[in-house]
Structure formats: C-alpha cells, structure tokens
Design an enzyme around this catalytic site. Structure first.
Site, PDB file in Angstrom:
ATOM      1  N   ASP A   1       0.863  -1.195   0.000  1.00  0.00           N
ATOM      2  CA  ASP A   1       0.000   0.000   0.000  1.00  0.00           C
ATOM      3  C   ASP A   1       0.894   1.238   0.000  1.00  0.00           C
ATOM      4  OD1 ASP A   1      -2.481   1.486   0.208  1.00  0.00           O
ATOM      5  OD2 ASP A   1      -1.882   1.965   2.252  1.00  0.00           O
ATOM      6  N   SER A   2       0.289   2.382  -0.354  1.00  0.00           N
ATOM      7  CA  SER A   2       1.034   3.632  -0.317  1.00  0.00           C
ATOM      8  C   SER A   2       1.483   3.964   1.107  1.00  0.00           C
ATOM      9  CB  SER A   2       0.159   4.771  -0.843  1.00  0.00           C
ATOM     10  OG  SER A   2      -0.998   4.882  -0.041  1.00  0.00           O
ATOM     11  N   TYR A  59      -0.911   8.597  -2.542  1.00  0.00           N
ATOM     12  CA  TYR A  59      -0.903   8.374  -3.986  1.00  0.00           C
ATOM     13  C   TYR A  59      -2.161   8.961  -4.654  1.00  0.00           C
ATOM     14  CZ  TYR A  59       2.791   4.685  -3.933  1.00  0.00           C
ATOM     15  OH  TYR A  59       3.956   3.971  -3.832  1.00  0.00           O
ATOM     16  N   GLY A  60      -3.184   9.168  -3.851  1.00  0.00           N
ATOM     17  CA  GLY A  60      -4.527   9.441  -4.387  1.00  0.00           C
ATOM     18  C   GLY A  60      -4.653  10.634  -5.300  1.00  0.00           C
ATOM     19  N   GLU A  81      -2.969   9.423   7.478  1.00  0.00           N
ATOM     20  CA  GLU A  81      -1.512   9.214   7.548  1.00  0.00           C
ATOM     21  C   GLU A  81      -0.891  10.079   8.651  1.00  0.00           C
ATOM     22  OE1 GLU A  81       1.045   7.369   5.447  1.00  0.00           O
ATOM     23  OE2 GLU A  81      -0.731   6.121   5.230  1.00  0.00           O
ATOM     24  N   CYS A 126     -11.202   2.719  -0.306  1.00  0.00           N
ATOM     25  CA  CYS A 126      -9.804   3.081  -0.047  1.00  0.00           C
ATOM     26  C   CYS A 126      -9.418   2.322   1.212  1.00  0.00           C
ATOM     27  CB  CYS A 126      -9.660   4.587   0.174  1.00  0.00           C
ATOM     28  SG  CYS A 126      -8.029   5.069   0.790  1.00  0.00           S
ATOM     29  N   THR A 127      -8.277   1.671   1.173  1.00  0.00           N
ATOM     30  CA  THR A 127      -7.934   0.788   2.298  1.00  0.00           C
ATOM     31  C   THR A 127      -7.576   1.562   3.573  1.00  0.00           C
ATOM     32  OG1 THR A 127      -5.655   0.615   1.481  1.00  0.00           O
ATOM     33  CG2 THR A 127      -7.207  -1.096   0.791  1.00  0.00           C
ATOM     34  N   HIS A 128      -7.399   2.864   3.459  1.00  0.00           N
ATOM     35  CA  HIS A 128      -7.178   3.664   4.668  1.00  0.00           C
ATOM     36  C   HIS A 128      -8.489   3.891   5.449  1.00  0.00           C
ATOM     37  CE1 HIS A 128      -3.299   4.771   2.905  1.00  0.00           C
ATOM     38  NE2 HIS A 128      -2.988   5.437   3.998  1.00  0.00           N
ATOM     39  N   CYS A 159      -4.235  -1.482  -2.214  1.00  0.00           N
ATOM     40  CA  CYS A 159      -4.421  -0.039  -2.387  1.00  0.00           C
ATOM     41  C   CYS A 159      -5.315   0.131  -3.604  1.00  0.00           C
ATOM     42  CB  CYS A 159      -3.056   0.614  -2.617  1.00  0.00           C
ATOM     43  SG  CYS A 159      -3.138   2.364  -3.027  1.00  0.00           S
ATOM     44  N   ASN A 160      -6.438   0.808  -3.404  1.00  0.00           N
ATOM     45  CA  ASN A 160      -7.383   0.981  -4.512  1.00  0.00           C
ATOM     46  C   ASN A 160      -6.811   1.875  -5.601  1.00  0.00           C
ATOM     47  OD1 ASN A 160     -10.339  -0.087  -3.651  1.00  0.00           O
ATOM     48  ND2 ASN A 160      -9.150   0.533  -1.877  1.00  0.00           N
ATOM     49  N   THR A 161      -6.114   2.926  -5.188  1.00  0.00           N
ATOM     50  CA  THR A 161      -5.565   3.867  -6.157  1.00  0.00           C
ATOM     51  C   THR A 161      -4.570   3.164  -7.067  1.00  0.00           C
ATOM     52  OG1 THR A 161      -5.764   5.525  -4.423  1.00  0.00           O
ATOM     53  CG2 THR A 161      -4.493   6.146  -6.363  1.00  0.00           C
TER      54      THR A 161
END
Ligand code: DGL
Length: 272
Positions: free
Chosen positions: A8-9, A40-41, A156, A190-192, A71-73
């Site tokens: 992931d980012s 990254y989004g 983040e 979004c995995t966040h 990571c979806n992005t």
C-alpha cells in the site's frame, strides 16, 4: 517459495493485512508501505504506475511469488498494466492481485435497493474503475462516487479524530448521500478508510450499511489459493509477518501498531 506480499502507499493496506492474517493464519506475509511517498490518491497515472511497479519488484526480489496490491488507487491506476505488460517480462509465474475487482464482484449482494455509494481517493474515482467493474457483475445497480482528497492525509498524519478532521469527513459523506437519497450501501473504496468506519456509521442514517474491504479481499484471496494450488504451494506457511516502510521505522512502528493491535518492528527500505 516465499511470503505473500502486501503493498500500500502507506498504512491503509494494514486494514487488509489484518483480515488476511485472520483468514489465512498459517501463511507468511511481507508488508510494504511506501509511507515516504504517500498519499498516492492525487498523483498522476504515470507516477502511481512507476511507484507501484517499484514496490511490486521489491517484493518479488524479496521472495514473494504473489503480491496483493492492497491499495485501490494503485489497483485502479497501475494493476492492469503491471499484469499485462510487466509480469510477462519480469516472471510469468508470479502473480499480482488487486482489491477493486473482488470488492466490485460482491458489493451488489449488500444493497437492498441497488443504490451503491463509493467513497475513495480522487485517483480511484477519476479512473471510474468501480463504475466499470460493478456494472459488469451487478448491472442492475446504480453507482454514485465521491472523492475524498483530504482523508488519506488526515489518516496518515493521525489527524482524523480531531474536530477539523471530523468536519472534512462529514462534509464528504453528506456530498455522497446528496447525490441520491436512496443510497443504502457505502463501500469504503480506499484501504485507509476502515479506521473511519465507526465514525461514518455514526453520522449516516441507520438503514445505510458501511462496508470495508478487508474481509472481502481475504475471502477472495483464500478462494484464489484454493483454485490455484500451484501458487498456494509456493506460499510459505510459518505464520510470520514482516514489515517494510520507506519512511522512519519509529513512526511506522508506532502508527502501524494501532492498526494491527500488536507491537511492530519494521525495516526501512528505499524504493527506486
Ligand atoms: N490506501 C490507498 C487506497 O486504497 C490510499 C491511496 C493514497 O495514498 O492516497 O486508495
């Protein structure tokens, strides 16, 4: 043979890793968070592709035969090119899987009235990946998307629980629901975002179900390994997990522990 790579980012993929470990406790995992270059989004296709390819190659070099882009992005902007153009050149026996397809295939089963909302990064929303994928598996569903550019930076930087953070989140949720009052299912694309799930549930009407991807991706990976025994036999199974970050390990250990619920000792790496 090697561990399953999870990329992931930043911290978001940890929400997926947690469910992967729950579902597949015997397997070894190697997590890579590109925290130094997150988010990254809001980045371009070219940059997300370049960064994602670097990360995938790093995980391959460290022995992974199978990598989950959690990571979806990155799944939206880089996965297909890596699968179709890069993998055959790097090693045609290795595999890279994403999170958008498994989530899209199942989301139609959650809605009662075929109105689905997606909350995601600008990169994921602008790619229209969810629209296209959900249309394939559940063409009867109407999909409404809303981009939340501030959410990953808030998460983040651990600022999502502050009054200002909550105000941003509420504004975005309201903007999604305003698109159609009938939306009864919201996918956190979004995995966040799973760290915000409880708060989002507390501000949406009771009939709306808020869905995180972790369990969906874990079930899908377990099913993939069952259907591909040749790949399953290449995944080592000692129940270990190791963490790599491109940022400070002190920061990563502190923040990642709150996602995973146990102490973490990460290793610093440089990607290029
Ligand atoms: N967790 C990533 C996703 O699922 C966040 C991307 C970002 O860094 O903005 O989209």
């Amino acid at each position: 043979m090697g561990p399953i790579g999870v990329f992931d980012s930043g911290y978001g993929g940890l929400t997926i890793l947690k469910d992967l470990r729950k579902k597949l406790p015997a397997y070894d995992f190697l997590y890579l968070g590109d925290n130094a270059r997150a988010p990254y989004g809001t980045r371009s296709y070219d940059i997300v592709y370049e960064f994602t390819l670097e990360a995938v190659k790093e995980l391959f070099n460290r022995g992974c035969e199978l990598v989950v882009v959690a990571c979806n992005t990155a799944s939206a902007k880089a996965l297909r090119t890596i699968q179709q153009n890069d993998l055959p050149k790097i090693d045609s026996q290795k595999r890279v899987l994403g999170v958008i397809r498994p989530s899209s295939e199942i989301i139609g089963q959650f809605t009662q009235n075929n109105h689905i909302g997606i909350l995601a990064t600008p990169g994921t929303v602008n790619s229209d990946s969810y629209l296209l994928e959900i249309n394939k598996s559940s063409p009867q569903c109407s999909v409404y998307q809303h981009a939340c550019p501030m959410w990953v930076p808030l998460i983040e930087n651990n600022e999502y629980d502050t009054p200002a953070g909550k105000e941003f989140i509420q504004k975005d949720v309201v903007s999604l629901l305003e698109q159609n009052k009938r939306i009864d299912t919201i996918l956190l694309g979004c995995t966040h975002y799973p760290v915000l799930k409880e708060y989002i549930e507390s501000i949406v009407p009771e009939n709306i179900e808020v869905i995180a991807q972790g369990e969906i991706v874990a079930n899908s990976l377990a099913d993939y390994l069952l259907r591909h025994p040749w790949m399953d036999s290449k995944c080592t199974k000692n129940g270990t997990v190791h963490y790599l970050t491109t940022e400070s390990t002190v920061e990563f250990n502190k923040n990642a522990s709150t996602y995973i619920g146990e102490s973490i000792h990460s290793e610093h790496i440089k990607l290029s």
